[in-house]
Write a protein that holds these residues in place. Structure first.
Motif, short mmCIF file in Angstrom:
data_model
loop_
_atom_site.label_atom_id
_atom_site.label_comp_id
_atom_site.label_asym_id
_atom_site.label_seq_id
_atom_site.Cartn_x
_atom_site.Cartn_y
_atom_site.Cartn_z
N GLN A 88 37.89 -6.44 34.74
CA GLN A 88 38.91 -7.44 34.47
C GLN A 88 38.84 -9.08 35.19
O GLN A 88 39.47 -9.73 34.78
N ALA A 89 38.30 -8.62 36.15
CA ALA A 89 37.26 -9.93 37.41
C ALA A 89 36.85 -10.61 36.11
O ALA A 89 36.63 -11.96 36.21
N MET A 90 35.81 -9.87 35.39
CA MET A 90 34.89 -11.03 34.73
C MET A 90 35.17 -11.38 32.98
O MET A 90 35.31 -12.34 32.68
N ALA A 91 36.39 -10.47 33.10
CA ALA A 91 37.03 -11.13 31.64
C ALA A 91 38.25 -12.30 32.02
O ALA A 91 38.16 -12.83 30.71
N ASN A 92 38.34 -12.12 33.08
CA ASN A 92 39.98 -13.35 33.40
C ASN A 92 38.52 -14.57 34.02
O ASN A 92 39.07 -15.33 34.55
N GLY A 93 37.20 -14.12 34.26
CA GLY A 93 36.14 -15.45 34.85
C GLY A 93 36.47 -15.69 35.96
O GLY A 93 36.43 -16.65 36.39
N ARG A 94 37.30 -14.50 36.99
CA ARG A 94 37.08 -14.46 38.68
C ARG A 94 35.76 -14.54 38.80
O ARG A 94 35.64 -14.74 39.67
N VAL A 95 35.14 -13.39 37.96
CA VAL A 95 33.98 -13.28 38.44
C VAL A 95 33.14 -13.61 37.76
O VAL A 95 33.54 -13.37 36.42
N THR A 96 31.73 -14.02 37.77
CA THR A 96 30.77 -13.87 36.96
C THR A 96 30.62 -12.66 36.03
O THR A 96 30.50 -11.39 36.82
N PHE A 97 29.98 -12.53 35.17
CA PHE A 97 29.65 -11.40 34.16
C PHE A 97 27.77 -10.81 35.76
O PHE A 97 27.44 -11.17 35.58
N SER A 98 28.44 -9.98 36.00
CA SER A 98 27.37 -9.85 37.50
C SER A 98 27.59 -8.45 38.37
O SER A 98 29.36 -7.95 37.99
#
Length: 178
Positions: A88-98
């Motif tokens: 969810q954090a990656m999908a929402n842009g809160r963290v980078t794909f990593s």
């Protein structure tokens, strides 16, 4: 950490694998971080359609493990909560794909599940009619991801999130319970 990227026409996919092995001593000291550890608060359940996709990942991974004479992985909702939160954090842009925050996810899991070993696969794709198959096949074609899938783990958690652009983010955490 191993990264694999591939593109097919108008669709794209990217996957990253990571693994950690901790001794009891390093669990106590090695997970210290200046980053906050995610709270024990239970994350919202994934919508039914995403839960169906998460179950499909488990089925495909366990079918592959069975074909290699490996025992199936048991799905644990506590691990899935951590995986889902990262997706969810990656999908929402809160963290980078990593794998950012992997040690914190494992530390949160360790509060309720004693473990010897942990690993994580993440994937991203968009535009595929079967995003699960695309993610799992991408993982299986990558040495690092496949090593995690074939590893001596007995528990797993899977989280999938989709954003408004139709991008799917996958996180699978592997745990070897003590």
């Amino acid at each position: 950490m191993i990264s694999t990227a591939f593109k097919v026409g108008a669709v794209s996919a990217l996957a990253i694998a990571s693994s950690l092995t901790f001794s009891v001593a390093s669990q106590e000291i090695g997970l210290a971080s200046t980053l906050p550890v995610p709270s024990q608060k239970r994350l919202a359940q994934a919508p039914a359609s995403l839960q169906t996709l998460e179950q499909a990942v488990l089925t495909q991974i366990n079918q592959y493990r069975s074909s290699r004479k490996l025992p199936p992985l048991a799905l644990d909702t506590r691990i899935s909560d951590q995986a889902r939160g990262h997706s969810q954090a990656m999908a929402n842009g809160r963290v980078t794909f990593s794998h950012d925050g992997f040690q914190q996810r494992v530390a949160a899991i360790a509060r309720t599940i004693p473990y010897n070993r942990a690993a994580e696969n993440v994937a991203y794709n968009q535009g595929y009619s079967d995003p699960v198959r695309q993610a799992v096949q991408g993982w299986l074609k990558s040495t690092g991801h496949r090593q995690n899938i074939e590893g001596s783990f007995n528990l797993t958690g899977i989280g999938i999130a989709q954003n408004a652009k139709g991008e799917y983010y996958f996180t699978q955490v592997f745990i070897r319970r003590r």
